[in-house]
Design an enzyme around this catalytic site. Structure first.
Site, PDB file in Angstrom:
ATOM      1  N   GLU A 171      -1.677  -3.716  -3.848  1.00  0.00           N
ATOM      2  CA  GLU A 171      -1.177  -2.358  -2.929  1.00  0.00           C
ATOM      3  C   GLU A 171      -0.103  -2.330  -2.729  1.00  0.00           C
ATOM      4  O   GLU A 171       0.472  -3.622  -2.353  1.00  0.00           O
ATOM      5  CB  GLU A 171      -2.507  -3.458  -1.522  1.00  0.00           C
TER       6      GLU A 171
ATOM      7  N   HIS B 227       0.338 -10.387   0.857  1.00  0.00           N
ATOM      8  CA  HIS B 227      -1.138 -11.050   0.634  1.00  0.00           C
ATOM      9  C   HIS B 227      -1.802 -11.218  -0.782  1.00  0.00           C
ATOM     10  O   HIS B 227      -1.206  -9.975  -1.476  1.00  0.00           O
ATOM     11  CB  HIS B 227      -2.474 -11.071   1.561  1.00  0.00           C
TER      12      HIS B 227
ATOM     13  N   HIS C 186      -7.153  -8.061  -5.813  1.00  0.00           N
ATOM     14  CA  HIS C 186      -5.936  -7.388  -4.735  1.00  0.00           C
ATOM     15  C   HIS C 186      -4.605  -8.075  -4.747  1.00  0.00           C
ATOM     16  O   HIS C 186      -4.704  -9.129  -4.021  1.00  0.00           O
ATOM     17  CB  HIS C 186      -5.955  -5.644  -4.618  1.00  0.00           C
TER      18      HIS C 186
END
Lengths: 135, 135
Positions: free
Chosen positions: A131, A8, A80
Site C-alpha cells: 500500500e 505500518h 500488507h
C-alpha cells in the site's frame, strides 16, 4: 527516492479482541482503541512501536475486503505493508509509466485512515501486497 | 513493555538480485549490499527506510531454513517480523512462564545479524512468525 518511511504492517486476525489480549499478555505493548470502519469493511487497532505501527485488522460486515484472506488463512497472517509517499498522484504516474500494476482502477481512494492510498499487485513484488499512502 | 521497536520485516524472494532491481526500479529506494550468510543459509539485503528496514532474504545452500517457504510460496512472501527486546534471556523467561512456545530449544542463538535471537510460534500469533532480537 519515492519511498522514505514505512507507515505500518497490517496483520489480519479472526478475532481482534482476542489478538489484542494475546499481544498485551505476551509483550505488554501499547495498543490503540478498536475502531470500526464500516465503509472499509474492517475493524482496526494499532500496536504502537516507537518507530512504526503494527495494524491488526478484523473483517467487519458481509463484504469485507479481507474476508477471503481469512478463508485462505483461518488463523490470520501478515496481509500488507504500507509505505508513505509525498504525492500519491505523482507516484501513480511514475509507476504506471514503468508498467507496474495498480489495483482497482489505478485511482487513489481514501484509505482506512483518511488519506489517499493505492495498492500495488503482489505478483510484481514477491507476493507482498504494498500500500502506498500519501502522508 | 517488552517490545518497543520494530527492527525489520523480512520478505523471502526466489531471486535476490532481481528483487533488488525491481524495488530500485519501482521506488528508487536505498538498498544495502548483498551479504551471504552461509552459516544461516541465507543471502540478505536491507531496503533502508528512515524508520525501519525491510529485509529481503534468498536461500543459500542446500539446507537453507527458508527453502520450504519458497516451495510453498514460489514467488516469495512476507516471512517474519523482528522486534527488539532489551534482554533476550529475561524475555524468554517471561514468555515461557506465560506458556508461549519458543521455537527450537527455547535457547537464544546468534541471529543472522550477530545478535542473540529467538523465534515465537506463528500459531500463537495469528500466523505471524515473530523474531525477538536483543538490541
Amino acid at each position: 527516492m519515492m519511498l522514505n518511511r514505512l507507515n505500518h504492517i497490517a496483520i489480519v486476525v479472526p478475532d481482534l479482541n482476542k489478538a489484542v489480549e494475546n499481544y498485551k499478555n505476551a509483550f505488554n505493548v501499547n495498543i490503540s482503541k478498536k475502531i470500526d470502519l464500516p465503509k472499509h469493511g474492517v475493524s482496526t487497532v494499532f500496536i504502537e512501536m516507537s518507530n512504526a505501527n503494527i495494524e491488526l485488522l478484523e473483517p467487519l460486515g458481509q463484504n469485507s475486503p479481507i474476508k477471503n484472506f481469512l478463508i485462505k488463512n483461518p488463523i490470520g497472517g501478515m496481509h500488507h505493508l504500507c509505505y508513505e509517499v509525498e504525492n500519491i498522484n505523482d507516484s501513480v504516474k511514475i509507476l504506471l509509466k514503468k508498467s507496474y500494476t495498480i489495483l482497482g482502477e489505478g485511482i487513489p481512494r481514501e484509505g482506512a485512515h483518511g488519506k489517499p492510498v493505492i495498492f500495488m499487485h503482489p505478483k510484481e513484488f514477491n507476493g507482498t501486497l504494498i500500500e502506498l499512502e500519501e502522508a
